[in-house]
Design a protein around this motif. Structure first.
Motif, PDB file in Angstrom:
ATOM      1  N   ALA A 188      38.580   7.225  60.029  1.00  0.00           N
ATOM      2  CA  ALA A 188      37.829   8.662  60.568  1.00  0.00           C
ATOM      3  C   ALA A 188      37.674   9.146  58.584  1.00  0.00           C
ATOM      4  N   LEU A 189      39.173   9.018  57.766  1.00  0.00           N
ATOM      5  CA  LEU A 189      38.697   9.468  56.488  1.00  0.00           C
ATOM      6  C   LEU A 189      37.614   8.445  55.476  1.00  0.00           C
ATOM      7  N   ALA A 190      37.765   7.570  56.080  1.00  0.00           N
ATOM      8  CA  ALA A 190      36.534   6.346  54.945  1.00  0.00           C
ATOM      9  C   ALA A 190      35.540   7.010  55.760  1.00  0.00           C
ATOM     10  N   ALA A 191      34.837   7.337  56.607  1.00  0.00           N
ATOM     11  CA  ALA A 191      33.628   7.663  57.193  1.00  0.00           C
ATOM     12  C   ALA A 191      33.941   9.371  56.589  1.00  0.00           C
ATOM     13  N   ASP A 192      34.559   9.769  56.388  1.00  0.00           N
ATOM     14  CA  ASP A 192      34.516  10.842  55.005  1.00  0.00           C
ATOM     15  C   ASP A 192      34.181  10.493  53.812  1.00  0.00           C
ATOM     16  N   PHE A 193      34.396   9.295  53.271  1.00  0.00           N
ATOM     17  CA  PHE A 193      34.384   9.034  52.060  1.00  0.00           C
ATOM     18  C   PHE A 193      33.263   8.014  51.921  1.00  0.00           C
ATOM     19  N   GLY A 194      32.582   7.806  52.649  1.00  0.00           N
ATOM     20  CA  GLY A 194      32.080   6.766  53.054  1.00  0.00           C
ATOM     21  C   GLY A 194      31.691   5.270  52.442  1.00  0.00           C
ATOM     22  N   ILE A 195      33.375   4.976  52.981  1.00  0.00           N
ATOM     23  CA  ILE A 195      33.802   3.264  52.650  1.00  0.00           C
ATOM     24  C   ILE A 195      34.412   3.031  53.615  1.00  0.00           C
ATOM     25  N   SER A 196      34.662   1.896  52.869  1.00  0.00           N
ATOM     26  CA  SER A 196      35.271   0.953  54.337  1.00  0.00           C
ATOM     27  C   SER A 196      36.825   1.921  54.850  1.00  0.00           C
ATOM     28  N   ALA A 197      37.538   0.704  55.773  1.00  0.00           N
ATOM     29  CA  ALA A 197      38.545   1.842  56.194  1.00  0.00           C
ATOM     30  C   ALA A 197      40.162   0.565  55.146  1.00  0.00           C
ATOM     31  N   THR A 198      39.823   0.046  54.839  1.00  0.00           N
ATOM     32  CA  THR A 198      41.078  -0.272  54.161  1.00  0.00           C
ATOM     33  C   THR A 198      41.490   0.345  53.046  1.00  0.00           C
ATOM     34  N   PRO A 199      41.084   0.386  52.246  1.00  0.00           N
ATOM     35  CA  PRO A 199      41.386   1.328  50.482  1.00  0.00           C
ATOM     36  C   PRO A 199      42.608   2.943  50.866  1.00  0.00           C
ATOM     37  N   VAL A 200      41.757   2.953  52.332  1.00  0.00           N
ATOM     38  CA  VAL A 200      41.766   4.541  52.712  1.00  0.00           C
ATOM     39  C   VAL A 200      43.753   3.713  53.432  1.00  0.00           C
ATOM     40  N   ARG A 201      43.493   2.916  53.864  1.00  0.00           N
ATOM     41  CA  ARG A 201      44.348   2.947  54.923  1.00  0.00           C
ATOM     42  C   ARG A 201      45.440   2.748  53.595  1.00  0.00           C
ATOM     43  N   GLU A 202      45.348   1.702  52.598  1.00  0.00           N
ATOM     44  CA  GLU A 202      46.644   1.113  51.245  1.00  0.00           C
ATOM     45  C   GLU A 202      46.310   2.673  50.246  1.00  0.00           C
ATOM     46  N   ALA A 203      45.868   3.911  50.098  1.00  0.00           N
ATOM     47  CA  ALA A 203      45.835   5.365  49.666  1.00  0.00           C
ATOM     48  C   ALA A 203      46.984   5.206  50.390  1.00  0.00           C
ATOM     49  N   MET A 204      47.351   5.177  51.813  1.00  0.00           N
ATOM     50  CA  MET A 204      48.204   6.540  52.710  1.00  0.00           C
ATOM     51  C   MET A 204      49.626   5.902  52.788  1.00  0.00           C
ATOM     52  N   LEU A 205      49.382   4.415  53.056  1.00  0.00           N
ATOM     53  CA  LEU A 205      50.504   3.688  52.525  1.00  0.00           C
ATOM     54  C   LEU A 205      51.433   4.364  51.386  1.00  0.00           C
ATOM     55  N   ASP A 206      50.268   4.678  49.776  1.00  0.00           N
ATOM     56  CA  ASP A 206      50.997   5.047  48.907  1.00  0.00           C
ATOM     57  C   ASP A 206      51.559   6.758  49.034  1.00  0.00           C
ATOM     58  N   LEU A 207      51.264   7.248  49.499  1.00  0.00           N
ATOM     59  CA  LEU A 207      50.973   8.095  49.809  1.00  0.00           C
ATOM     60  C   LEU A 207      52.378   8.417  51.014  1.00  0.00           C
ATOM     61  N   ALA A 208      52.351   7.573  51.592  1.00  0.00           N
ATOM     62  CA  ALA A 208      53.851   7.336  52.788  1.00  0.00           C
ATOM     63  C   ALA A 208      54.820   7.261  52.223  1.00  0.00           C
ATOM     64  N   ARG A 209      55.266   6.131  51.078  1.00  0.00           N
ATOM     65  CA  ARG A 209      56.369   5.909  49.926  1.00  0.00           C
ATOM     66  C   ARG A 209      56.442   6.975  49.684  1.00  0.00           C
ATOM     67  N   GLU A 210      55.442   8.175  49.242  1.00  0.00           N
ATOM     68  CA  GLU A 210      56.252   9.163  48.610  1.00  0.00           C
ATOM     69  C   GLU A 210      56.402  10.110  49.539  1.00  0.00           C
TER      70      GLU A 210
END
Length: 223
Positions: free
Chosen positions: A44-66
């Protein structure tokens, strides 16, 4: 063998997109666009950004580590809620570390080392005046961590960096609109001037006051 040369560029491009998405997500957290307790899916976030879900999922994992979000199985990521008790405990830990460290750095740092922090302190004030919230938080983080780094204890800097990430708060936009950020920003210059004057006790008192102001400002808006 020649095929290997292109791969690093590809990886760099992917990592850059991941970083850009993470940056945008942090901005949405700070502004309150992404709300505490709500679950957001990567597609859903990827659709907002207009990109594929993979970089969004990876970015969310970065935020989860923080500690900014937490994974929710088969659903996405929940924005972490920070309680008043959490904030009190994080603030107490920061004060226990940062206040005496500022005194120690005042006694040990050279004038040149301290003056090198002035452009960053001024950047905090300019960002606050320009309502640049991401710039404000970035400059504030760099100032505090660079100041602590002058003490020479890498683990101490790491620990405060983690505490800052976990105690990041919501509603910064509202604080900015009420004109409360500029006064907090100016305290960095006041602190630097006290340290340059060699007044360790006054510098410690200023840092203690500053951390208290930050905590009370956030609390006033968060609840």
């Amino acid at each position: 063998m020649g095929g290997h040369l292109k791969q690093p560029n590809l990886i760099t491009a992917q990592e850059r997109l991941r970083d850009q998405v993470a940056h945008a997500l942090r901005a949405a957290l700070i502004s309150g666009e992404l709300q505490p307790g709500r679950v957001y899916s990567a597609p859903a976030l990827a659709a907002d950004f207009g990109i594929s879900a993979t970089p969004v999922r990876e970015a969310m994992l970065d935020l989860a580590r923080e500690g900014l979000v937490e994974p929710v199985r088969n659903k996405g990521f929940r924005v972490t809620e920070v309680s008043e008790r959490d904030l009190d405990q994080y603030s107490e830990l920061r004060a226990l570390i940062e206040v005496p460290t500022v005194g120690a750095v005042t006694r040990s740092a050279t004038r040149q080392q301290l003056e090198a922090l002035r452009p960053v302190a001024e950047e905090i004030v300019v960002s606050a005046r320009d309502h640049d919230l991401i710039g404000y938080l970035d400059a504030d983080r760099r100032f505090h961590l660079a100041l602590l780094a002058l003490h020479g204890n890498d683990r101490l800097v790491e620990t405060v960096g983690e505490l800052r990430k976990r105690s990041r708060l919501y509603g910064l936009t509202a604080l900015d609109e009420r004109g409360l950020l500029v006064a907090s920003a100016a305290e960095h210059l006041e602190l630097l001037d006290l340290m340059l004057a060699g007044d360790a006790a006054a510098a410690e008192a200023c840092m203690s006051r500053h951390l208290g102001h930050v905590r009370s400002l956030w609390a006033a808006e968060d609840h």
